[in-house]
Design a protein around this motif. Structure first.
Motif, PDB file in Angstrom:
ATOM      1  N   LEU A 100      58.558  59.342  44.528  1.00 40.00           N
ATOM      2  CA  LEU A 100      57.875  60.419  44.468  1.00 40.00           C
ATOM      3  C   LEU A 100      58.495  61.481  43.444  1.00 40.00           C
ATOM      4  O   LEU A 100      57.635  61.944  42.530  1.00 40.00           O
ATOM      5  CB  LEU A 100      57.683  61.161  45.536  1.00 40.00           C
ATOM      6  CG  LEU A 100      57.029  62.510  45.685  1.00 40.00           C
ATOM      7  CD1 LEU A 100      56.514  62.646  47.182  1.00 40.00           C
ATOM      8  CD2 LEU A 100      58.051  63.508  45.488  1.00 40.00           C
ATOM      9  N   ILE A 101      59.914  61.437  43.450  1.00 39.75           N
ATOM     10  CA  ILE A 101      60.337  62.475  42.550  1.00 39.75           C
ATOM     11  C   ILE A 101      60.265  61.879  40.955  1.00 39.75           C
ATOM     12  O   ILE A 101      60.192  62.593  39.954  1.00 39.75           O
ATOM     13  CB  ILE A 101      62.043  62.721  42.758  1.00 39.75           C
ATOM     14  CG1 ILE A 101      62.309  63.269  44.215  1.00 39.75           C
ATOM     15  CG2 ILE A 101      62.919  63.597  41.788  1.00 39.75           C
ATOM     16  CD1 ILE A 101      63.535  63.542  44.647  1.00 39.75           C
ATOM     17  N   GLY A 102      60.163  60.484  40.731  1.00 40.48           N
ATOM     18  CA  GLY A 102      60.221  60.150  39.484  1.00 40.48           C
ATOM     19  C   GLY A 102      58.729  60.263  39.037  1.00 40.48           C
ATOM     20  O   GLY A 102      58.473  60.497  37.806  1.00 40.48           O
ATOM     21  N   TYR A 103      57.736  60.100  39.851  1.00 42.65           N
ATOM     22  CA  TYR A 103      56.432  60.572  39.579  1.00 42.65           C
ATOM     23  C   TYR A 103      56.233  62.155  39.093  1.00 42.65           C
ATOM     24  O   TYR A 103      55.794  62.246  38.210  1.00 42.65           O
ATOM     25  CB  TYR A 103      55.350  60.336  40.579  1.00 42.65           C
ATOM     26  CG  TYR A 103      55.225  58.971  40.978  1.00 42.65           C
ATOM     27  CD1 TYR A 103      55.012  57.960  39.844  1.00 42.65           C
ATOM     28  CD2 TYR A 103      55.072  58.596  42.274  1.00 42.65           C
ATOM     29  CE1 TYR A 103      54.954  56.543  40.432  1.00 42.65           C
ATOM     30  CE2 TYR A 103      54.703  56.963  42.621  1.00 42.65           C
ATOM     31  CZ  TYR A 103      54.770  56.184  41.725  1.00 42.65           C
ATOM     32  OH  TYR A 103      54.395  54.791  41.933  1.00 42.65           O
ATOM     33  N   GLU A 104      56.867  62.592  39.879  1.00 40.18           N
ATOM     34  CA  GLU A 104      56.794  64.108  39.697  1.00 40.18           C
ATOM     35  C   GLU A 104      57.328  64.511  38.457  1.00 40.18           C
ATOM     36  O   GLU A 104      56.982  65.443  37.639  1.00 40.18           O
ATOM     37  CB  GLU A 104      57.465  64.846  40.730  1.00 40.18           C
ATOM     38  CG  GLU A 104      57.154  66.244  40.837  1.00 40.18           C
ATOM     39  CD  GLU A 104      57.521  67.047  42.136  1.00 40.18           C
ATOM     40  OE1 GLU A 104      56.959  67.084  43.134  1.00 40.18           O
ATOM     41  OE2 GLU A 104      58.831  67.318  42.373  1.00 40.18           O
ATOM     42  N   ASN A 105      58.563  63.882  37.889  1.00 40.78           N
ATOM     43  CA  ASN A 105      59.436  64.113  36.790  1.00 40.78           C
ATOM     44  C   ASN A 105      58.644  63.918  35.551  1.00 40.78           C
ATOM     45  O   ASN A 105      58.687  64.604  34.537  1.00 40.78           O
ATOM     46  CB  ASN A 105      60.586  63.363  36.844  1.00 40.78           C
ATOM     47  CG  ASN A 105      61.513  63.615  35.601  1.00 40.78           C
ATOM     48  OD1 ASN A 105      62.085  64.704  35.488  1.00 40.78           O
ATOM     49  ND2 ASN A 105      61.568  62.662  34.856  1.00 40.78           N
ATOM     50  N   ASP A 106      57.348  63.017  35.409  1.00 46.08           N
ATOM     51  CA  ASP A 106      56.765  62.658  34.555  1.00 46.08           C
ATOM     52  C   ASP A 106      55.454  63.229  34.517  1.00 46.08           C
ATOM     53  O   ASP A 106      54.895  63.224  33.423  1.00 46.08           O
ATOM     54  CB  ASP A 106      56.572  60.831  34.334  1.00 46.08           C
ATOM     55  CG  ASP A 106      57.863  60.340  33.888  1.00 46.08           C
ATOM     56  OD1 ASP A 106      58.687  61.044  33.073  1.00 46.08           O
ATOM     57  OD2 ASP A 106      58.029  59.130  34.053  1.00 46.08           O
ATOM     58  N   ALA A 107      54.763  63.405  35.550  1.00 47.17           N
ATOM     59  CA  ALA A 107      53.630  63.808  35.578  1.00 47.17           C
ATOM     60  C   ALA A 107      53.297  65.494  34.743  1.00 47.17           C
ATOM     61  O   ALA A 107      54.091  66.020  34.518  1.00 47.17           O
ATOM     62  CB  ALA A 107      53.002  64.385  36.975  1.00 47.17           C
ATOM     63  N   THR A 108      51.992  65.253  34.268  1.00 51.85           N
ATOM     64  CA  THR A 108      51.646  66.448  33.477  1.00 51.85           C
ATOM     65  C   THR A 108      51.051  67.252  34.631  1.00 51.85           C
ATOM     66  O   THR A 108      50.941  68.561  34.369  1.00 51.85           O
ATOM     67  CB  THR A 108      50.734  66.023  32.522  1.00 51.85           C
ATOM     68  OG1 THR A 108      49.517  65.287  33.044  1.00 51.85           O
ATOM     69  CG2 THR A 108      51.417  65.366  31.373  1.00 51.85           C
ATOM     70  N   ARG A 109      50.239  66.807  35.541  1.00 50.55           N
ATOM     71  CA  ARG A 109      49.471  67.937  36.498  1.00 50.55           C
ATOM     72  C   ARG A 109      49.649  67.267  38.032  1.00 50.55           C
ATOM     73  O   ARG A 109      49.631  65.949  38.136  1.00 50.55           O
ATOM     74  CB  ARG A 109      48.084  67.652  36.160  1.00 50.55           C
ATOM     75  CG  ARG A 109      47.021  68.961  37.124  1.00 50.55           C
ATOM     76  CD  ARG A 109      45.723  68.900  36.592  1.00 50.55           C
ATOM     77  NE  ARG A 109      45.598  69.507  35.572  1.00 50.55           N
ATOM     78  CZ  ARG A 109      45.193  70.958  35.441  1.00 50.55           C
ATOM     79  NH1 ARG A 109      45.298  71.577  36.449  1.00 50.55           N
ATOM     80  NH2 ARG A 109      45.003  71.536  34.097  1.00 50.55           N
ATOM     81  N   LEU A 110      49.728  68.297  38.916  1.00 53.57           N
ATOM     82  CA  LEU A 110      49.790  67.795  40.252  1.00 53.57           C
ATOM     83  C   LEU A 110      48.493  68.508  41.063  1.00 53.57           C
ATOM     84  O   LEU A 110      48.418  69.724  40.695  1.00 53.57           O
ATOM     85  CB  LEU A 110      51.125  68.265  40.933  1.00 53.57           C
ATOM     86  CG  LEU A 110      51.106  68.402  42.673  1.00 53.57           C
ATOM     87  CD1 LEU A 110      51.146  66.961  43.141  1.00 53.57           C
ATOM     88  CD2 LEU A 110      52.174  69.215  43.065  1.00 53.57           C
ATOM     89  N   TYR A 111      47.688  67.824  41.783  1.00 56.28           N
ATOM     90  CA  TYR A 111      46.868  68.326  42.625  1.00 56.28           C
ATOM     91  C   TYR A 111      47.525  68.018  44.041  1.00 56.28           C
ATOM     92  O   TYR A 111      47.830  66.849  44.491  1.00 56.28           O
ATOM     93  CB  TYR A 111      45.485  67.611  42.559  1.00 56.28           C
ATOM     94  CG  TYR A 111      44.875  67.903  41.286  1.00 56.28           C
ATOM     95  CD1 TYR A 111      44.147  68.974  41.004  1.00 56.28           C
ATOM     96  CD2 TYR A 111      44.886  67.079  40.145  1.00 56.28           C
ATOM     97  CE1 TYR A 111      43.472  69.266  39.945  1.00 56.28           C
ATOM     98  CE2 TYR A 111      44.272  67.194  39.007  1.00 56.28           C
ATOM     99  CZ  TYR A 111      43.645  68.580  38.897  1.00 56.28           C
ATOM    100  OH  TYR A 111      43.048  68.719  37.774  1.00 56.28           O
TER     101      TYR A 111
END
Length: 280
Positions: A100-111
């Motif tokens: 999850l942290i890896g996704y969050e690190n790369d993401a441009t937007r979070l819903y």
């Protein structure tokens, strides 16, 4: 330290591999056409090397991609991040949380939708600690300290020069749940009010009387609505990752249904301010 690919870099490599195979080329053929060693092509596809946007453009031309797809892949290359700061915490983290942290690190937007606690990116340190004090799953003091340190590090994504765009829906009851007592809750509510003033953060509450099902859900987008995305749902024991296109579409529909019933960000701030006055 050896190069470690982020999730977005691995996703870009998978897409470049799929493009090559769909065109029927070998790595050697691509390498010869671009003046590269064929091993470079394979390393890029396996995300063993970080690829430069200029090289993405060269590959896109060779594969005859249109401008829109070329720009999307270039955006993925530009946005790829190599600071995997959470690696040193891996012994303390479950595999899903590490991912999850890896996704969050790369993401441009979070819903996101949270129905029982404030989302981790929006929590104060004292609120975090109070939550762990009531948890039956993580009680070891050292473990708690590490998790709090990780969560505070994660929050840096909201304040970077190119910050994570965060659209968060909270059940209205969360704004009154007194983890740690009234003082901690008051501090947390004031923090939410301050965060709501950031241009990249949107916080909305959904009324407890709204007739919608609400379960914890996060959707991370990479490079915009047309780019790749993953959804994550929580259970008591773990976080479940949903990265199939059908699962992501279903998660979007579920979240959009709740979004339609939620208050506006302005209405939510008024609710938060009322709660602050009630506490004081």
């Amino acid at each position: 330290m050896a190069f470690q690919a982020s999730w977005l870099q691995r996703q870009l490599g998978r897409e470049l591999l799929a493009l090559r195979e769909s065109r029927g080329h070998t790595t050697r053929e691509v390498g010869e056409a671009l003046g590269w060693a064929h091993t470079k092509v394979g390393r890029v596809e396996r995300a063993e090397n970080k690829i430069d946007p200029v090289d993405v453009i060269r590959l896109a031309k060779f594969y005859k991609l249109d401008d829109a797809d070329t720009e999307r892949l270039c955006a993925m290359a530009r946005q790829s991040r190599t600071d995997i700061w959470w690696e040193k915490y891996k012994p303390w983290l479950s595999d899903p949380y590490y991912t999850l942290i890896g996704y969050e690190n790369d993401a441009t937007r979070l819903y996101a939708l949270h129905n029982s606690v404030v989302h981790g990116l929006l929590q104060t340190e004292r609120y975090m600690r109070a939550m762990y004090e009531t948890s039956a799953l993580i009680r070891d003091p050292d473990h708690v300290d590490m998790h709090i340190e990780v969560r505070l590090q994660r929050q840096r994504r909201l304040f970077e020069p190119e910050p994570l765009l965060a659209d968060v829906i909270l059940d209205e009851s969360v704004l009154g749940a007194p983890y740690g007592g009234a003082k901690v809750l008051g501090e947390q509510l004031k923090h939410l009010r301050e965060l709501s003033e950031l241009p990249n953060v949107s916080i909305r509450a959904v009324s407890a009387t709204a007739a919608v099902a609400r379960m914890p859900l996060d959707i991370y987008e990479f490079g915009g609505a047309d780019g790749p995305a993953v959804a994550m749902s929580e259970t008591l024991y773990s976080t479940i990752i949903h990265d199939g296109p059908l699962e992501v579409r279903q998660a979007r529909r579920a979240l959009e249904f709740v979004q339609a019933a939620a208050m506006s960000p302005q209405e939510t701030v008024r609710v938060i301010e009322n709660r602050i006055r009630e506490i004081n």
